[in-house]
Motif scaffolding. Sequence first.
Motif, short mmCIF file in Angstrom:
data_model
loop_
_atom_site.label_atom_id
_atom_site.label_comp_id
_atom_site.label_asym_id
_atom_site.label_seq_id
_atom_site.Cartn_x
_atom_site.Cartn_y
_atom_site.Cartn_z
N LEU A 125 -29.27 5.08 -17.94
CA LEU A 125 -30.15 5.34 -19.42
C LEU A 125 -30.73 6.61 -19.60
CD1 LEU A 125 -32.42 2.14 -19.44
CD2 LEU A 125 -30.23 2.59 -20.78
N VAL A 126 -31.32 7.18 -18.64
CA VAL A 126 -31.68 8.80 -18.64
C VAL A 126 -30.57 9.58 -18.66
CG1 VAL A 126 -32.56 10.78 -17.21
CG2 VAL A 126 -33.72 8.39 -17.26
N LEU A 127 -29.25 9.48 -18.14
CA LEU A 127 -28.10 10.49 -18.46
C LEU A 127 -27.73 10.14 -20.03
CD1 LEU A 127 -26.16 9.82 -15.25
CD2 LEU A 127 -27.54 12.10 -15.92
N ARG A 128 -27.68 8.91 -20.62
CA ARG A 128 -27.05 8.73 -21.60
C ARG A 128 -28.00 9.27 -22.88
NH1 ARG A 128 -23.41 7.83 -24.08
NH2 ARG A 128 -23.40 5.57 -24.76
N PHE A 129 -29.38 8.84 -22.65
CA PHE A 129 -30.30 9.07 -23.90
C PHE A 129 -31.10 10.14 -23.92
CE2 PHE A 129 -29.13 4.44 -23.80
CZ PHE A 129 -28.24 4.44 -24.85
N PHE A 130 -31.40 10.53 -22.61
CA PHE A 130 -32.29 11.65 -22.51
C PHE A 130 -31.58 13.02 -22.30
CE2 PHE A 130 -35.21 8.12 -21.70
CZ PHE A 130 -36.17 8.47 -22.36
N ASP A 131 -30.63 12.85 -21.32
CA ASP A 131 -29.57 14.19 -21.21
C ASP A 131 -28.63 14.20 -22.20
OD1 ASP A 131 -31.31 14.94 -19.21
OD2 ASP A 131 -29.90 14.51 -17.57
N ASP A 132 -28.47 13.16 -22.98
CA ASP A 132 -27.42 13.25 -24.17
C ASP A 132 -26.10 13.36 -23.63
OD1 ASP A 132 -26.89 12.65 -26.77
OD2 ASP A 132 -27.06 14.93 -27.13
N LEU A 133 -25.66 12.75 -22.41
CA LEU A 133 -24.49 12.69 -21.89
C LEU A 133 -23.62 11.40 -22.71
CD1 LEU A 133 -24.66 13.35 -18.18
CD2 LEU A 133 -24.45 14.97 -20.16
N ASP A 134 -22.18 11.61 -22.91
CA ASP A 134 -21.33 10.50 -23.31
C ASP A 134 -21.05 9.76 -22.14
OD1 ASP A 134 -19.50 12.22 -21.97
OD2 ASP A 134 -18.27 12.50 -23.91
N VAL A 135 -20.35 8.82 -22.46
CA VAL A 135 -20.16 7.74 -21.41
C VAL A 135 -19.16 8.32 -20.28
CG1 VAL A 135 -18.76 5.68 -20.90
CG2 VAL A 135 -20.18 5.85 -22.91
#
Length: 175
Positions: A125-135
Amino acid sequence: MDASDEREFAEYFGARRDAVRRTAFLMCGDWHRADDHAQATFVALHRHWRRIRGRDDERVLDAWVRRTLMRTVVDETRRPWRRERSAPEVPEPAAREQDAGDAVATRAALVTALRAVPPRQRAVLVLRFFDDLDVAAAAAALGCSEGTVKSQTAHGLAALRAALGNGIDDLRPAS
């Protein structure tokens, strides 16, 4: 390391330390532990600086730092002496000032709810939504498949919704 390597490392550290510390805080929910995780990440980076920096690609370096940070945070939760223990009574929350604003209350609720999400799901969740990384980038940072990232995202969002209550309906994974 020679002087130019030390200078390059110091520049990278100065540019990235706040972002790495913030990400670590979102992962563990405690600023003191976040400092420890960020420090452990940068110590490991310093140890491997010459090998990693030799690739001359900032994205590779940032991905290595994210992956090391995620491993540090997740590994720490596996240590038995670091596991949280439940208290017999829940302490009353500290009184908040009325003029603090809704944004602060929302952020505090989100950080508190993130603590209730299992570590691996929290990392996704942190990588996807806070760091804005794609899958794909999140999968590379965590060293797992894209399918695992997708399923961990779905499970993590469900756990986050449960921790926040049913009032949050707009937390949906971006495709």
